[in-house]
Write a protein that holds these residues in place. Structure first.
Motif, mmCIF file in Angstrom:
data_model
loop_
_atom_site.group_PDB
_atom_site.id
_atom_site.type_symbol
_atom_site.label_atom_id
_atom_site.label_comp_id
_atom_site.label_asym_id
_atom_site.label_seq_id
_atom_site.Cartn_x
_atom_site.Cartn_y
_atom_site.Cartn_z
ATOM 1 N N LEU A 91 43.767 13.442 8.846
ATOM 2 C CA LEU A 91 44.616 12.912 7.789
ATOM 3 C C LEU A 91 46.070 12.897 8.248
ATOM 4 C CD1 LEU A 91 42.171 14.611 6.236
ATOM 5 C CD2 LEU A 91 43.369 13.626 4.313
ATOM 6 N N THR A 92 46.754 11.815 7.888
ATOM 7 C CA THR A 92 48.165 11.714 8.212
ATOM 8 C C THR A 92 48.924 11.215 6.994
ATOM 9 O OG1 THR A 92 49.795 10.765 9.728
ATOM 10 C CG2 THR A 92 47.890 9.410 9.251
ATOM 11 N N PRO A 93 50.009 11.875 6.623
ATOM 12 C CA PRO A 93 50.547 13.084 7.248
ATOM 13 C C PRO A 93 49.669 14.299 6.961
ATOM 14 C CG PRO A 93 51.774 12.601 5.257
ATOM 15 C CD PRO A 93 50.802 11.460 5.469
ATOM 16 N N GLY A 94 49.990 15.406 7.611
ATOM 17 C CA GLY A 94 49.251 16.638 7.417
ATOM 18 C C GLY A 94 49.617 17.330 6.118
ATOM 19 N N GLY A 95 48.834 18.311 5.752
ATOM 20 C CA GLY A 95 49.091 19.124 4.568
ATOM 21 C C GLY A 95 47.919 19.216 3.627
ATOM 22 N N PHE A 96 47.112 18.144 3.554
ATOM 23 C CA PHE A 96 45.989 18.161 2.625
ATOM 24 C C PHE A 96 44.978 19.243 2.979
ATOM 25 C CE2 PHE A 96 41.740 16.915 1.278
ATOM 26 C CZ PHE A 96 41.943 16.885 -0.091
ATOM 27 N N GLU A 97 44.895 19.606 4.257
ATOM 28 C CA GLU A 97 43.922 20.625 4.673
ATOM 29 C C GLU A 97 44.127 21.933 3.917
ATOM 30 O OE1 GLU A 97 47.457 20.931 7.361
ATOM 31 O OE2 GLU A 97 46.269 19.274 6.594
ATOM 32 N N GLU A 98 45.318 22.170 3.415
ATOM 33 C CA GLU A 98 45.598 23.387 2.642
ATOM 34 C C GLU A 98 44.840 23.422 1.318
ATOM 35 O OE1 GLU A 98 49.846 23.541 2.344
ATOM 36 O OE2 GLU A 98 50.076 23.926 4.492
ATOM 37 N N PHE A 99 44.443 22.253 0.804
ATOM 38 C CA PHE A 99 43.626 22.182 -0.406
ATOM 39 C C PHE A 99 42.355 23.018 -0.242
ATOM 40 C CE2 PHE A 99 39.901 20.047 -2.307
ATOM 41 C CZ PHE A 99 40.183 20.216 -3.656
ATOM 42 N N PHE A 100 41.724 22.919 0.925
ATOM 43 C CA PHE A 100 40.478 23.644 1.161
ATOM 44 C C PHE A 100 40.708 25.149 1.251
ATOM 45 C CE2 PHE A 100 39.634 19.380 2.921
ATOM 46 C CZ PHE A 100 38.668 19.007 2.016
ATOM 47 N N ILE A 101 41.822 25.549 1.796
ATOM 48 C CA ILE A 101 42.160 26.976 1.859
ATOM 49 C C ILE A 101 42.309 27.530 0.449
ATOM 50 C CG2 ILE A 101 43.920 28.651 2.555
ATOM 51 C CD1 ILE A 101 44.478 26.766 4.973
ATOM 52 N N LYS A 102 43.057 26.825 -0.379
ATOM 53 C CA LYS A 102 43.285 27.280 -1.760
ATOM 54 C C LYS A 102 41.989 27.263 -2.571
ATOM 55 C CE LYS A 102 47.670 27.931 -1.281
ATOM 56 N NZ LYS A 102 48.192 29.288 -1.137
ATOM 57 N N ALA A 103 41.157 26.249 -2.375
ATOM 58 C CA ALA A 103 39.877 26.181 -3.097
ATOM 59 C C ALA A 103 38.979 27.346 -2.693
ATOM 60 C CB ALA A 103 39.189 24.848 -2.824
ATOM 61 N N ALA A 104 38.972 27.686 -1.403
ATOM 62 C CA ALA A 104 38.160 28.813 -0.930
ATOM 63 C C ALA A 104 38.698 30.131 -1.471
ATOM 64 C CB ALA A 104 38.133 28.836 0.597
ATOM 65 N N GLU A 105 40.026 30.287 -1.508
ATOM 66 C CA GLU A 105 40.619 31.512 -2.041
ATOM 67 C C GLU A 105 40.232 31.727 -3.498
ATOM 68 O OE1 GLU A 105 44.804 30.961 -1.346
ATOM 69 O OE2 GLU A 105 44.669 31.633 0.739
ATOM 70 N N GLN A 106 40.080 30.616 -4.246
ATOM 71 C CA GLN A 106 39.718 30.695 -5.664
ATOM 72 C C GLN A 106 38.198 30.630 -5.867
ATOM 73 O OE1 GLN A 106 42.068 28.029 -8.175
ATOM 74 N NE2 GLN A 106 43.658 27.998 -6.594
ATOM 75 N N ASP A 107 37.440 30.491 -4.766
ATOM 76 C CA ASP A 107 35.984 30.402 -4.811
ATOM 77 C C ASP A 107 35.513 29.297 -5.760
ATOM 78 O OD1 ASP A 107 33.446 31.131 -3.946
ATOM 79 O OD2 ASP A 107 33.186 32.607 -5.551
ATOM 80 N N LEU A 108 36.147 28.107 -5.657
ATOM 81 C CA LEU A 108 35.831 26.988 -6.535
ATOM 82 C C LEU A 108 34.604 26.236 -6.038
ATOM 83 C CD1 LEU A 108 39.424 25.557 -7.119
ATOM 84 C CD2 LEU A 108 38.112 27.111 -8.582
ATOM 85 N N THR A 109 33.786 25.787 -6.976
ATOM 86 C CA THR A 109 32.615 24.980 -6.659
ATOM 87 C C THR A 109 32.601 23.728 -7.529
ATOM 88 O OG1 THR A 109 31.224 26.176 -8.228
ATOM 89 C CG2 THR A 109 31.239 26.980 -5.958
ATOM 90 N N ILE A 110 31.962 22.691 -6.992
ATOM 91 C CA ILE A 110 31.778 21.440 -7.731
ATOM 92 C C ILE A 110 30.293 21.336 -8.041
ATOM 93 C CG2 ILE A 110 31.859 18.917 -7.540
ATOM 94 C CD1 ILE A 110 34.267 19.181 -5.745
ATOM 95 N N PRO A 111 29.873 21.070 -9.250
ATOM 96 C CA PRO A 111 30.645 20.678 -10.416
ATOM 97 C C PRO A 111 31.046 21.833 -11.329
ATOM 98 C CG PRO A 111 28.341 20.310 -10.879
ATOM 99 C CD PRO A 111 28.424 20.880 -9.471
#
Length: 135
Positions: A91-111
């Motif tokens: 992905l360009t620009p960078g930064g979106f990869e942090e979404f996955f870090i935050k989702a993992a920290e919160q143990d979020l699942t879909i749906p």
């Protein structure tokens, strides 16, 4: 959220220019239809068979194939067949990869945690717009 992600290049590694992560996706799985408002994305298939949905059109992609997903355009993918898939997302620009870090920290699942996922996604310019109209 069902997929294992490994960040290989973060925005900090690239002065914000790019974010790269590997995804290991279970067979039959993929994200809801979404729009990246801030980034262009390329997904390179390493293993498995993928079906991509981009703004109402579908295409298949197997190992060695890359698909360009421009910012502002609804898209998704799923792994087809009975084997998991592995892909590299750039992905360009960078930064979106942090979404996955935050989702993992919160143990979020879909749906199950979709409301919290949607709220977090908004902080990263990601909008979920519904299910794909798979052909």
């Amino acid at each position: 959220m069902g997929t294992d992600y490994t960040i290989t290049v973060s925005k900090g590694d690239s002065a914000g220019l790019i974010g790269v992560f590997e995804g290991r996706v279970p067979a039959g799985d993929g994200p809801p239809v979404h729009i990246h408002h801030n980034e262009d994305e390329v997904i390179h298939v390493i293993e498995g068979d993928y079906e991509f949905w981009l703004d109402g059109k579908t295409e298949r992609a197997g190992p060695g194939r890359s698909v360009f997903l421009p910012r502002g355009v609804p898209h998704t993918f799923r792994v087809v067949g009975d084997r998991p898939g592995r892909n590299l997302a750039i992905l360009t620009p960078g930064g979106f990869e942090e979404f996955f870090i935050k989702a993992a920290e919160q143990d979020l699942t879909i749906p199950e945690d979709m409301a919290a996922v949607v709220e977090l996604a908004g902080l990263y310019g990601l909008e979920f717009v519904g299910p794909a109209d798979w052909a």
